[in-house]
Scaffold this motif. Structure first.
Motif, PDB file in Angstrom:
ATOM      1  N   ILE A 137       0.837  -1.193   0.000  1.00 31.63           N
ATOM      2  CA  ILE A 137       0.000   0.000   0.000  1.00 31.63           C
ATOM      3  C   ILE A 137       0.875   1.248   0.000  1.00 31.63           C
ATOM      4  O   ILE A 137       2.095   1.192   0.205  1.00 31.63           O
ATOM      5  CB  ILE A 137      -0.944   0.021   1.223  1.00 31.63           C
ATOM      6  CG1 ILE A 137      -0.134   0.063   2.536  1.00 31.63           C
ATOM      7  CG2 ILE A 137      -1.852  -1.198   1.209  1.00 31.63           C
ATOM      8  CD1 ILE A 137      -0.993   0.197   3.791  1.00 31.63           C
ATOM      9  N   ASP A 138       0.230   2.385  -0.210  1.00 33.97           N
ATOM     10  CA  ASP A 138       0.879   3.681  -0.052  1.00 33.97           C
ATOM     11  C   ASP A 138       0.423   4.292   1.257  1.00 33.97           C
ATOM     12  O   ASP A 138      -0.726   4.089   1.667  1.00 33.97           O
ATOM     13  CB  ASP A 138       0.512   4.615  -1.212  1.00 33.97           C
ATOM     14  CG  ASP A 138       1.075   4.125  -2.537  1.00 33.97           C
ATOM     15  OD1 ASP A 138       2.235   3.672  -2.545  1.00 33.97           O
ATOM     16  OD2 ASP A 138       0.359   4.193  -3.549  1.00 33.97           O
ATOM     17  N   PRO A 139       1.284   5.053   1.943  1.00 31.85           N
ATOM     18  CA  PRO A 139       0.836   5.747   3.143  1.00 31.85           C
ATOM     19  C   PRO A 139      -0.302   6.710   2.788  1.00 31.85           C
ATOM     20  O   PRO A 139      -0.409   7.154   1.638  1.00 31.85           O
ATOM     21  CB  PRO A 139       2.095   6.499   3.603  1.00 31.85           C
ATOM     22  CG  PRO A 139       3.242   5.792   2.939  1.00 31.85           C
ATOM     23  CD  PRO A 139       2.692   5.280   1.629  1.00 31.85           C
ATOM     24  N   PRO A 140      -1.177   7.063   3.752  1.00 31.33           N
ATOM     25  CA  PRO A 140      -1.078   6.684   5.166  1.00 31.33           C
ATOM     26  C   PRO A 140      -1.649   5.296   5.439  1.00 31.33           C
ATOM     27  O   PRO A 140      -2.668   4.917   4.858  1.00 31.33           O
ATOM     28  CB  PRO A 140      -1.901   7.766   5.866  1.00 31.33           C
ATOM     29  CG  PRO A 140      -2.934   8.143   4.854  1.00 31.33           C
ATOM     30  CD  PRO A 140      -2.257   8.039   3.506  1.00 31.33           C
ATOM     31  N   PHE A 187       0.550  -3.761   4.658  1.00 32.80           N
ATOM     32  CA  PHE A 187      -0.419  -4.147   5.688  1.00 32.80           C
ATOM     33  C   PHE A 187      -0.494  -5.656   5.630  1.00 32.80           C
ATOM     34  O   PHE A 187      -0.718  -6.227   4.557  1.00 32.80           O
ATOM     35  CB  PHE A 187      -1.782  -3.520   5.391  1.00 32.80           C
ATOM     36  CG  PHE A 187      -2.853  -3.832   6.405  1.00 32.80           C
ATOM     37  CD1 PHE A 187      -3.191  -2.907   7.387  1.00 32.80           C
ATOM     38  CD2 PHE A 187      -3.546  -5.036   6.360  1.00 32.80           C
ATOM     39  CE1 PHE A 187      -4.185  -3.188   8.315  1.00 32.80           C
ATOM     40  CE2 PHE A 187      -4.543  -5.325   7.285  1.00 32.80           C
ATOM     41  CZ  PHE A 187      -4.870  -4.387   8.255  1.00 32.80           C
ATOM     42  N   VAL A 188      -0.281  -6.321   6.766  1.00 32.32           N
ATOM     43  CA  VAL A 188      -0.224  -7.781   6.794  1.00 32.32           C
ATOM     44  C   VAL A 188      -1.309  -8.313   7.726  1.00 32.32           C
ATOM     45  O   VAL A 188      -1.407  -7.897   8.880  1.00 32.32           O
ATOM     46  CB  VAL A 188       1.151  -8.294   7.259  1.00 32.32           C
ATOM     47  CG1 VAL A 188       1.229  -9.812   7.094  1.00 32.32           C
ATOM     48  CG2 VAL A 188       2.275  -7.614   6.492  1.00 32.32           C
ATOM     49  N   CYS A 189      -2.119  -9.218   7.194  1.00 28.14           N
ATOM     50  CA  CYS A 189      -3.172  -9.865   7.970  1.00 28.14           C
ATOM     51  C   CYS A 189      -2.832 -11.339   8.140  1.00 28.14           C
ATOM     52  O   CYS A 189      -2.468 -12.016   7.173  1.00 28.14           O
ATOM     53  CB  CYS A 189      -4.515  -9.703   7.249  1.00 28.14           C
ATOM     54  SG  CYS A 189      -5.852 -10.700   7.941  1.00 28.14           S
ATOM     55  N   PHE A 190      -2.958 -11.844   9.368  1.00 26.17           N
ATOM     56  CA  PHE A 190      -2.722 -13.253   9.666  1.00 26.17           C
ATOM     57  C   PHE A 190      -4.029 -13.898  10.120  1.00 26.17           C
ATOM     58  O   PHE A 190      -4.743 -13.339  10.963  1.00 26.17           O
ATOM     59  CB  PHE A 190      -1.687 -13.410  10.782  1.00 26.17           C
ATOM     60  CG  PHE A 190      -0.330 -12.864  10.458  1.00 26.17           C
ATOM     61  CD1 PHE A 190       0.645 -13.673   9.882  1.00 26.17           C
ATOM     62  CD2 PHE A 190      -0.008 -11.538  10.718  1.00 26.17           C
ATOM     63  CE1 PHE A 190       1.908 -13.171   9.592  1.00 26.17           C
ATOM     64  CE2 PHE A 190       1.248 -11.028  10.424  1.00 26.17           C
ATOM     65  CZ  PHE A 190       2.208 -11.845   9.857  1.00 26.17           C
ATOM     66  N   PRO A 218     -12.490  -5.020  -6.227  1.00 24.48           N
ATOM     67  CA  PRO A 218     -12.133  -3.878  -7.067  1.00 24.48           C
ATOM     68  C   PRO A 218     -11.721  -2.643  -6.273  1.00 24.48           C
ATOM     69  O   PRO A 218     -10.779  -1.931  -6.653  1.00 24.48           O
ATOM     70  CB  PRO A 218     -13.419  -3.619  -7.865  1.00 24.48           C
ATOM     71  CG  PRO A 218     -14.111  -4.940  -7.903  1.00 24.48           C
ATOM     72  CD  PRO A 218     -13.820  -5.556  -6.568  1.00 24.48           C
ATOM     73  N   GLU A 219     -12.399  -2.391  -5.139  1.00 25.31           N
ATOM     74  CA  GLU A 219     -12.006  -1.273  -4.286  1.00 25.31           C
ATOM     75  C   GLU A 219     -10.618  -1.505  -3.710  1.00 25.31           C
ATOM     76  O   GLU A 219      -9.785  -0.590  -3.652  1.00 25.31           O
ATOM     77  CB  GLU A 219     -12.999  -1.105  -3.137  1.00 25.31           C
ATOM     78  CG  GLU A 219     -14.380  -0.627  -3.533  1.00 25.31           C
ATOM     79  CD  GLU A 219     -15.266  -0.475  -2.316  1.00 25.31           C
ATOM     80  OE1 GLU A 219     -14.798   0.122  -1.308  1.00 25.31           O
ATOM     81  OE2 GLU A 219     -16.406  -0.955  -2.340  1.00 25.31           O
ATOM     82  N   LEU A 220     -10.372  -2.732  -3.286  1.00 27.57           N
ATOM     83  CA  LEU A 220      -9.076  -3.074  -2.711  1.00 27.57           C
ATOM     84  C   LEU A 220      -7.964  -2.875  -3.734  1.00 27.57           C
ATOM     85  O   LEU A 220      -6.909  -2.299  -3.418  1.00 27.57           O
ATOM     86  CB  LEU A 220      -9.103  -4.526  -2.223  1.00 27.57           C
ATOM     87  CG  LEU A 220      -7.792  -5.134  -1.731  1.00 27.57           C
ATOM     88  CD1 LEU A 220      -7.283  -4.411  -0.496  1.00 27.57           C
ATOM     89  CD2 LEU A 220      -7.985  -6.623  -1.436  1.00 27.57           C
ATOM     90  N   SER A 221      -8.174  -3.332  -4.937  1.00 28.15           N
ATOM     91  CA  SER A 221      -7.141  -3.259  -5.966  1.00 28.15           C
ATOM     92  C   SER A 221      -6.703  -1.827  -6.230  1.00 28.15           C
ATOM     93  O   SER A 221      -5.519  -1.566  -6.502  1.00 28.15           O
ATOM     94  CB  SER A 221      -7.647  -3.905  -7.255  1.00 28.15           C
ATOM     95  OG  SER A 221      -7.939  -5.276  -7.050  1.00 28.15           O
ATOM     96  N   SER A 225      -0.311  -0.829  -4.297  1.00 25.07           N
ATOM     97  CA  SER A 225       0.786  -0.347  -5.123  1.00 25.07           C
ATOM     98  C   SER A 225       1.546  -1.476  -5.799  1.00 25.07           C
ATOM     99  O   SER A 225       2.420  -1.237  -6.639  1.00 25.07           O
ATOM    100  CB  SER A 225       1.760   0.470  -4.265  1.00 25.07           C
ATOM    101  OG  SER A 225       2.261  -0.307  -3.188  1.00 25.07           O
ATOM    102  N   ALA A 226       1.226  -2.729  -5.454  1.00 29.12           N
ATOM    103  CA  ALA A 226       1.872  -3.910  -6.036  1.00 29.12           C
ATOM    104  C   ALA A 226       0.966  -5.103  -5.772  1.00 29.12           C
ATOM    105  O   ALA A 226       0.064  -5.023  -4.921  1.00 29.12           O
ATOM    106  CB  ALA A 226       3.257  -4.133  -5.424  1.00 29.12           C
ATOM    107  N   PRO A 227       1.177  -6.210  -6.474  1.00 24.79           N
ATOM    108  CA  PRO A 227       0.328  -7.380  -6.249  1.00 24.79           C
ATOM    109  C   PRO A 227       0.392  -7.889  -4.808  1.00 24.79           C
ATOM    110  O   PRO A 227       1.427  -7.815  -4.141  1.00 24.79           O
ATOM    111  CB  PRO A 227       0.907  -8.415  -7.229  1.00 24.79           C
ATOM    112  CG  PRO A 227       1.546  -7.612  -8.293  1.00 24.79           C
ATOM    113  CD  PRO A 227       2.107  -6.399  -7.602  1.00 24.79           C
TER     114      PRO A 227
END
Length: 242
Positions: A137-140, A187-190, A218-221, A225-227
């Motif tokens: 992602i990009d900040p913030p 952002f990392v989700c476990f 689609p909103e998430l994509s 900033s990268a796959p």
């Protein structure tokens, strides 16, 4: 025992020479867990990456950045344990620079681990599985965390993958430069599952959910900033997180 894991976490992915992963895991679990903890770290988890037979994934935690620098110096520079076992460990390794330095995405999103770590003689592999999803992602980061909690988390929970920890890149300077960390913001989700079948069922249900595919994805994509990276992880016999 229930333990809140310290807030600074390294997620480390090692690429290994073919056929050497079990050699490294045996060495790591025997010699490099308690010895790291003795100088001020907490070894949170050790995993086999089930999508890559030559990848070892592990996590360690620190209470603060001052302790991190001191602990890593004590282990890697001043310590006899690493000096003794480094040649054998390094013989398995192709690349160890894939490391993320993370902090909890919110005050209550860090790991809470229950139970004692299995002892040195443990050989039984847990049936449990972990899914780690890394969003670039990009900040913030707070803006993405809010989007995740309001749009993504409900779908994860509905399809059987309630997050057990959510982390974002810690932008603080690396306090131990001999070990580099990745510079990108993530952002990392476990999520933790009882077994591999439950993890697969979650992924299948999510892929078939029209709200996910037609609205949220689609909103998430647009926010990435990268796959996205997805790690399919199996705990080792001595992993605390299991």
């Amino acid at each position: 025992m229930t333990e809140n894991i310290w807030p600074i976490v390294e997620l480390r992915q090692y690429t290994l020479h073919p056929g050497t992963r079990d050699v490294l895991i045996e060495l790591f679990d025997r010699e490099l867990v308690e010895t790291q903890e003795a100088v001020g770290m907490r070894i949170v988890a050790q995993f086999r990456d089930e999508s890559d037979p030559d990848r070892f994934v592990w996590m360690r935690a620190f209470p603060d950045f001052g302790t991190r620098g001191d602990a890593l110096t004590a282990f890697y520079i001043d310590g006899e344990v690493w000096r003794t076992h480094a040649p054998a460990a390094r013989a398995t390794m192709v690349d160890t620079d894939n490391a993320l330095l993370l902090q909890p995405a919110s005050a209550d999103s860090g790991f809470v681990v229950s139970g004692e770590r299995p002892g040195h003689d443990a050989t039984e592999l847990p049936e449990s599985r972990v899914l780690a999803t890394i969003y670039h992602i990009d900040p913030p980061t707070a803006e993405f965390a809010e989007f995740f909690d309001s749009r993504v988390r409900p779908l994860f929970e509905r399809t059987g993958a309630a997050p057990i920890g959510c982390y974002v890149t810690d932008p603080s300077p690396n306090t131990f430069t001999p070990l580099p960390v990745r510079a990108e913001t993530v952002f990392v989700c476990f999520a933790l599952f009882e077994n591999a079948a439950q993890r697969r069922a979650h992924l299948d249900r999510l892929a078939a959910d029209s709200t996910w595919t037609e609205q949220v994805l689609p909103e998430l994509s647009k926010r990435l900033s990268a796959p996205t990276e997805q790690l399919l992880l199996a705990p080792t016999a001595r992993s605390m997180l299991r």
